[in-house]
Design a protein around this motif. Structure first.
Motif, PDB file in Angstrom:
ATOM      1  N   MET B   1      52.736  82.693 117.826  1.00  0.00           N
ATOM      2  CA  MET B   1      53.807  83.253 117.002  1.00  0.00           C
ATOM      3  C   MET B   1      53.830  82.564 115.648  1.00  0.00           C
ATOM      4  N   ASN B   2      53.945  83.341 114.616  1.00  0.00           N
ATOM      5  CA  ASN B   2      53.984  82.816 113.257  1.00  0.00           C
ATOM      6  C   ASN B   2      55.330  83.119 112.610  1.00  0.00           C
ATOM      7  N   GLU B   3      55.789  82.169 111.821  1.00  0.00           N
ATOM      8  CA  GLU B   3      57.002  82.405 111.034  1.00  0.00           C
ATOM      9  C   GLU B   3      56.705  82.133 109.563  1.00  0.00           C
ATOM     10  N   SER B   4      57.053  83.089 108.711  1.00  0.00           N
ATOM     11  CA  SER B   4      56.909  82.900 107.269  1.00  0.00           C
ATOM     12  C   SER B   4      58.221  83.300 106.616  1.00  0.00           C
ATOM     13  N   THR B   5      58.609  82.566 105.588  1.00  0.00           N
ATOM     14  CA  THR B   5      59.849  82.905 104.889  1.00  0.00           C
ATOM     15  C   THR B   5      59.547  83.273 103.442  1.00  0.00           C
ATOM     16  N   PHE B   6      60.106  84.380 103.027  1.00  0.00           N
ATOM     17  CA  PHE B   6      59.942  84.902 101.670  1.00  0.00           C
ATOM     18  C   PHE B   6      61.318  84.985 101.027  1.00  0.00           C
ATOM     19  N   THR B   7      61.358  85.017  99.698  1.00  0.00           N
ATOM     20  CA  THR B   7      62.636  85.195  99.006  1.00  0.00           C
ATOM     21  C   THR B   7      62.643  86.538  98.303  1.00  0.00           C
ATOM     22  N   VAL B   8      63.680  87.315  98.606  1.00  0.00           N
ATOM     23  CA  VAL B   8      63.815  88.655  98.036  1.00  0.00           C
ATOM     24  C   VAL B   8      64.977  88.657  97.062  1.00  0.00           C
ATOM     25  N   THR B   9      64.764  89.244  95.894  1.00  0.00           N
ATOM     26  CA  THR B   9      65.827  89.333  94.887  1.00  0.00           C
ATOM     27  C   THR B   9      66.430  90.736  94.850  1.00  0.00           C
ATOM     28  N   GLY B  10      67.676  90.818  94.474  1.00  0.00           N
ATOM     29  CA  GLY B  10      68.313  92.110  94.231  1.00  0.00           C
ATOM     30  C   GLY B  10      69.171  92.641  95.358  1.00  0.00           C
ATOM     31  N   MET B  11      69.173  91.955  96.503  1.00  0.00           N
ATOM     32  CA  MET B  11      70.016  92.436  97.603  1.00  0.00           C
ATOM     33  C   MET B  11      71.468  92.032  97.337  1.00  0.00           C
ATOM     34  N   THR B  12      72.382  92.999  97.457  1.00  0.00           N
ATOM     35  CA  THR B  12      73.781  92.716  97.144  1.00  0.00           C
ATOM     36  C   THR B  12      74.736  92.947  98.305  1.00  0.00           C
ATOM     37  N   CYS B  13      74.289  93.620  99.351  1.00  0.00           N
ATOM     38  CA  CYS B  13      75.227  93.938 100.436  1.00  0.00           C
ATOM     39  C   CYS B  13      74.475  94.160 101.732  1.00  0.00           C
ATOM     40  N   GLY B  14      75.222  94.422 102.767  1.00  0.00           N
ATOM     41  CA  GLY B  14      74.630  94.618 104.086  1.00  0.00           C
ATOM     42  C   GLY B  14      73.689  95.806 104.167  1.00  0.00           C
ATOM     43  N   HIS B  15      73.944  96.820 103.326  1.00  0.00           N
ATOM     44  CA  HIS B  15      73.035  97.966 103.314  1.00  0.00           C
ATOM     45  C   HIS B  15      71.669  97.546 102.797  1.00  0.00           C
ATOM     46  N   CYS B  16      71.680  96.686 101.785  1.00  0.00           N
ATOM     47  CA  CYS B  16      70.423  96.182 101.222  1.00  0.00           C
ATOM     48  C   CYS B  16      69.660  95.398 102.288  1.00  0.00           C
ATOM     49  N   VAL B  17      70.372  94.550 103.007  1.00  0.00           N
ATOM     50  CA  VAL B  17      69.761  93.766 104.090  1.00  0.00           C
ATOM     51  C   VAL B  17      69.129  94.700 105.119  1.00  0.00           C
ATOM     52  N   ALA B  18      69.848  95.769 105.465  1.00  0.00           N
ATOM     53  CA  ALA B  18      69.341  96.713 106.460  1.00  0.00           C
ATOM     54  C   ALA B  18      68.077  97.406 105.973  1.00  0.00           C
ATOM     55  N   SER B  19      68.044  97.774 104.690  1.00  0.00           N
ATOM     56  CA  SER B  19      66.876  98.460 104.137  1.00  0.00           C
ATOM     57  C   SER B  19      65.647  97.559 104.154  1.00  0.00           C
ATOM     58  N   VAL B  20      65.832  96.311 103.727  1.00  0.00           N
ATOM     59  CA  VAL B  20      64.708  95.367 103.707  1.00  0.00           C
ATOM     60  C   VAL B  20      64.237  95.081 105.136  1.00  0.00           C
ATOM     61  N   THR B  21      65.185  94.865 106.026  1.00  0.00           N
ATOM     62  CA  THR B  21      64.836  94.582 107.419  1.00  0.00           C
ATOM     63  C   THR B  21      64.031  95.736 108.016  1.00  0.00           C
ATOM     64  N   GLU B  22      64.466  96.946 107.743  1.00  0.00           N
ATOM     65  CA  GLU B  22      63.795  98.130 108.294  1.00  0.00           C
ATOM     66  C   GLU B  22      62.350  98.210 107.815  1.00  0.00           C
ATOM     67  N   GLU B  23      62.144  98.023 106.512  1.00  0.00           N
ATOM     68  CA  GLU B  23      60.787  98.163 105.973  1.00  0.00           C
ATOM     69  C   GLU B  23      59.873  97.031 106.434  1.00  0.00           C
ATOM     70  N   VAL B  24      60.381  95.811 106.426  1.00  0.00           N
ATOM     71  CA  VAL B  24      59.523  94.671 106.808  1.00  0.00           C
ATOM     72  C   VAL B  24      59.205  94.725 108.307  1.00  0.00           C
ATOM     73  N   THR B  25      60.132  95.231 109.088  1.00  0.00           N
ATOM     74  CA  THR B  25      59.904  95.352 110.528  1.00  0.00           C
ATOM     75  C   THR B  25      58.745  96.307 110.821  1.00  0.00           C
ATOM     76  N   MET B  26      58.507  97.241 109.896  1.00  0.00           N
ATOM     77  CA  MET B  26      57.455  98.245 110.119  1.00  0.00           C
ATOM     78  C   MET B  26      56.043  97.691 109.894  1.00  0.00           C
ATOM     79  N   ILE B  27      55.923  96.473 109.351  1.00  0.00           N
ATOM     80  CA  ILE B  27      54.589  95.872 109.159  1.00  0.00           C
ATOM     81  C   ILE B  27      53.986  95.587 110.538  1.00  0.00           C
ATOM     82  N   ALA B  28      52.721  95.956 110.712  1.00  0.00           N
ATOM     83  CA  ALA B  28      52.053  95.775 112.003  1.00  0.00           C
ATOM     84  C   ALA B  28      52.097  94.314 112.436  1.00  0.00           C
ATOM     85  N   GLY B  29      52.494  94.067 113.671  1.00  0.00           N
ATOM     86  CA  GLY B  29      52.496  92.719 114.220  1.00  0.00           C
ATOM     87  C   GLY B  29      53.802  91.970 114.051  1.00  0.00           C
TER      88      GLY B  29
END
Lengths: 68, 68
Positions: B1-29
């Motif tokens: 298992m690997n863990e990597s942390t990235f910093t994302v700019t421009g998120m202002t609310c829970g909807h933004c968090v949900a959008s980023v989470t959804e897209e990053v979750t779609m990356i294979a693996g």
């Protein structure tokens, strides 16, 4: 046709605008909802005048609040 | 298992968090995505190490940007 403008607090991004628009559009008789993010102004167009209580409930359902 | 942390700019609310989470979750693996809104930190857990380019593309698809 009636137009009423309300001020909503707490919206920070386009997703917030979409949530408020969706909920306010669901009020019976509402034909158009226009949100200005920077000011929080929500212009509601409707066949008959909308009750502020209905708008307040819709805005709160979306997770935000009416100013004042 | 690997863990990597990235910093994302421009998120202002829970909807933004949900959008980023959804897209990053779609990356294979990718098996888990944890976003901290105040700091913009996005912790990605994956079976194999994720390519930063893939994370960057997913974040941009959501409408945000990687810092740096």
């Amino acid at each position: 046709m009636n137009e009423s403008t309300f001020t909503v607090t707490g919206m920070t991004c386009g997703h917030c605008v979409a949530s408020v628009t969706e909920e306010v559009t669901m009020i019976a008789g509402v034909t158009d909802v226009a949100v200005d993010l920077p000011t929080g102004a929500v212009k509601v167009t409707s066949a008959a005048p909308v009750a502020e209580a209905d708008v307040r409930a819709a805005v709160e359902e979306a997770g935000y609040a009416l100013a004042g």
